[in-house]
Structures are given as structure tokens and as C-alpha cells.
Design a protein around this motif. Sequence first.
Motif, mmCIF file in Angstrom:
data_model
loop_
_atom_site.group_PDB
_atom_site.id
_atom_site.type_symbol
_atom_site.label_atom_id
_atom_site.label_comp_id
_atom_site.label_asym_id
_atom_site.label_seq_id
_atom_site.Cartn_x
_atom_site.Cartn_y
_atom_site.Cartn_z
ATOM 1 N N ALA A 104 -42.454 58.478 26.557
ATOM 2 C CA ALA A 104 -43.759 57.047 26.526
ATOM 3 C C ALA A 104 -43.332 56.344 25.898
ATOM 4 O O ALA A 104 -42.378 56.331 24.951
ATOM 5 N N SER A 105 -44.147 54.800 25.618
ATOM 6 C CA SER A 105 -44.208 53.776 24.627
ATOM 7 C C SER A 105 -45.477 53.634 24.103
ATOM 8 O O SER A 105 -45.907 53.190 24.749
ATOM 9 N N LYS A 127 -41.383 58.484 34.909
ATOM 10 C CA LYS A 127 -39.683 58.743 35.530
ATOM 11 C C LYS A 127 -39.763 59.769 36.012
ATOM 12 O O LYS A 127 -40.249 60.704 35.209
ATOM 13 N N PRO A 128 -39.710 60.324 37.064
ATOM 14 C CA PRO A 128 -39.159 61.845 37.458
ATOM 15 C C PRO A 128 -37.963 62.747 36.269
ATOM 16 O O PRO A 128 -36.612 61.825 36.105
ATOM 17 N N TRP A 129 -38.821 63.290 36.014
ATOM 18 C CA TRP A 129 -37.496 64.066 34.418
ATOM 19 C C TRP A 129 -37.017 64.721 34.146
ATOM 20 O O TRP A 129 -37.326 66.524 34.991
ATOM 21 N N ARG A 130 -35.695 64.541 34.746
ATOM 22 C CA ARG A 130 -34.540 65.656 34.386
ATOM 23 C C ARG A 130 -34.578 66.375 32.865
ATOM 24 O O ARG A 130 -33.836 66.251 32.638
ATOM 25 N N ALA A 131 -34.670 67.523 33.764
ATOM 26 C CA ALA A 131 -34.838 68.283 31.924
ATOM 27 C C ALA A 131 -33.812 68.985 31.323
ATOM 28 O O ALA A 131 -33.162 70.130 32.041
ATOM 29 N N SER A 132 -32.624 67.622 30.949
ATOM 30 C CA SER A 132 -31.690 68.376 30.597
ATOM 31 C C SER A 132 -31.128 68.623 29.785
ATOM 32 O O SER A 132 -29.825 69.887 30.066
ATOM 33 N N ALA A 133 -31.838 69.333 28.716
ATOM 34 C CA ALA A 133 -31.509 69.748 27.793
ATOM 35 C C ALA A 133 -32.007 71.427 28.097
ATOM 36 O O ALA A 133 -31.510 72.057 27.300
ATOM 37 N N ALA A 143 -39.128 69.895 22.804
ATOM 38 C CA ALA A 143 -39.654 69.054 21.626
ATOM 39 C C ALA A 143 -39.955 67.158 21.046
ATOM 40 O O ALA A 143 -40.240 66.881 20.694
ATOM 41 N N SER A 144 -39.124 66.478 21.796
ATOM 42 C CA SER A 144 -39.623 64.955 22.071
ATOM 43 C C SER A 144 -41.273 65.306 22.733
ATOM 44 O O SER A 144 -41.068 63.902 22.123
ATOM 45 N N LYS A 160 -50.587 69.484 28.361
ATOM 46 C CA LYS A 160 -49.674 68.743 29.207
ATOM 47 C C LYS A 160 -48.391 69.562 28.442
ATOM 48 O O LYS A 160 -48.002 70.514 29.412
ATOM 49 N N ILE A 161 -48.161 69.524 27.252
ATOM 50 C CA ILE A 161 -47.032 70.216 26.508
ATOM 51 C C ILE A 161 -46.915 71.639 26.909
ATOM 52 O O ILE A 161 -46.163 72.103 27.877
ATOM 53 N N GLU A 162 -47.888 72.642 26.629
ATOM 54 C CA GLU A 162 -48.334 74.132 26.906
ATOM 55 C C GLU A 162 -48.196 74.322 28.275
ATOM 56 O O GLU A 162 -47.828 75.044 28.634
#
Length: 328
Positions: free
Chosen positions: A151-152, A265-271, A295-296, A306-308
Motif C-alpha cells: 500500500a501507499s 493486486k493479487p500478491w505473489r508470495a515470492s519471498a 516482514a514488510s 490480517k497479518i497474524e
Amino acid sequence: MNPFTYKRASDPQTALTLGVQPGAKYLGGGTNLVDLMRETIEHPIVLVDVTRLSCAIDETAEGNLRIGAGVKNTAAAADRRVRERYPMLSEAILAGASAQIRNMATVGGNLLQRTRCGYFYDDAAHCNKRVPGAGCDAVDGFNRMHAILGASPACVATHPSDMAVALAALDAVVTVEGRNGKREIPLIDFHVLPGETPHIETVLEAGELITAVTLPPAMTGRSIYRKVRDRASYAFALISVAVVLQVQDSVVKDVRIALGGVAHKPWRASAAEAAVKGGPATEAAFHAAVQTELASARGLRDNAFKIELAQRVIVDTLVRLTALQETH
């Protein structure tokens, strides 16, 4: 509703010719665009009906499955090849909307649907997506459904599509045509993060038309689409997870993870994928990998939970898919 003219395209070239006119919008099923017109958010001068174009699902010589942009969501979810090779995509489509909407909505239109942020729909609110430079009332307002990733200060809205999340995990490619010819765009690059221009939501150029979405041969392993929402009946996702996982001898051979309800956007969890691949298929390893991905993440006043929640849902999904493979 503002006055507009309606034209039905009989072929792609006609659609492209009409689509470059000032104020033109392509009309698929209309399940989102017509609502936005009623709410005076969208103001097309010309509606170009493309519902009779690109309505087939075909095999390609390379073993891919090409789904035309005009294919109805119901038809895509029910197609035998989709159900057998890409069951996660069927699950995502069925989780996304009622049968009535699925019967009208098209694959191309699904990718282009706009956010369901309440401030975007409220013309008394400040919204950079609706009026660039107006500000974003969601940042300090009621933001329980909003983004935790990417987000921004200009926008914290999320993308509403379920289908697009599954397509992101399946490495789908979007075909578009325009004045400068045809382009193939990976689904994960099709939508953009808000930055300072949240009204720009995709990489489409003026007049470009989505003609198809292509799925590569299915990855070996197990897949699932899971959606966490406030009610079971067709609510938008708080968190959704699309996962394809291949485990062999308790080692992760391959994995793809995409998230919905968390970003613009749909978030690809590449990490997380990079941290998991090649390592042990254990809950502890999955937990550490997802922590790397999140982490970000940054929560707002109402949506920090939502993070947890994302952490728990992703890890639990990976554990479930591992168990399914180890018992078969």
C-alpha cells in the motif's frame, strides 16, 4: 447515469477500432462496470460490447490451456480440463460470487473489476482512485478490509478478485491486443501497486483489449484455494490463499503461493516460495518462510489482525497439502 452510445463488436478488429475512441469502455458481462456507471464513478461515452468475442477454451500445441476473455466464469469453473488440471481455479471462481453473477461475468472482466473500498464508492469521501489528488479517507477511516502489503499513503484499497489470485499462483499469462499489436503479460505483472497513482490499476494501454488468459501445463502436486471472510455466502476476502505444493520425501520440490485481500493486486508470495523451496516440509519451516514474506506487512488501525491471520492461514494450508501428499 450519463448518456452514452452502445456498439456491439462483431470481431476483435472492430472492437479495437471502436475502443480507441475517446471515452470508450469495453463491456463484458457488465457486473462491475454497470454498477460503477450507476454510481457515477465510471463515465463512458461509448460502450463497446465484446461479449461475443473470445468465448472458447482451447488446448494449445504446447500443452497450455487458453481461456478466452469472453468465457463466462461459470463455464470456466465447470470446464472438465480446468476442474481436472487446475482445480484451484474452479474453487476460486466458485468462492467469488453467486451463480447469477458467475453466469454473466467474464474472465476478462473479472481481471478488470475495481476495488470494493467503501470510500471509492462514496462520492462524499476523498478518494485518489476516483479523483486523483483528492486524498484517501480510508487511511484514517474504517479500514478493516484494506491492504497490509504494497500500500501507499495515496491508497490502501485491495483488489477484489478471487479468480485472479488463483491465476497468479498458476503462472497464468494475459493476452491483450491493441493498436500496436499483441502482448503477452504475466498475470503477476498485469496489475500494479498504487504508488502515487492508484487510479492506474493495470499495465493496459489506451484501447487495449484482453483476449485470453493462458494457463501453462499444471504443476505436479496438490493445490487448494482458501478464502477467509466474514460470512460464508459471497463476501469479499479478508484473506485468501492459493497454493500449489509438491512434496517428495518430506522435501518441498516446488511451491507457488498467491494471496488475496491483502494488496492492491493479487500478491505473489515470492519471498515465502524461495524460503520454502528445497527445504523440509515442516510446520516450523513454513512458519519461518511466511514470516519472511510478511516482514514488510503494515497494519492500519482496523486491519492489523490480517497479518497474524495471513500467517496462520498460509502455514495451515501448506501443512494440509503436505499431509495429503504424504498419506497418498
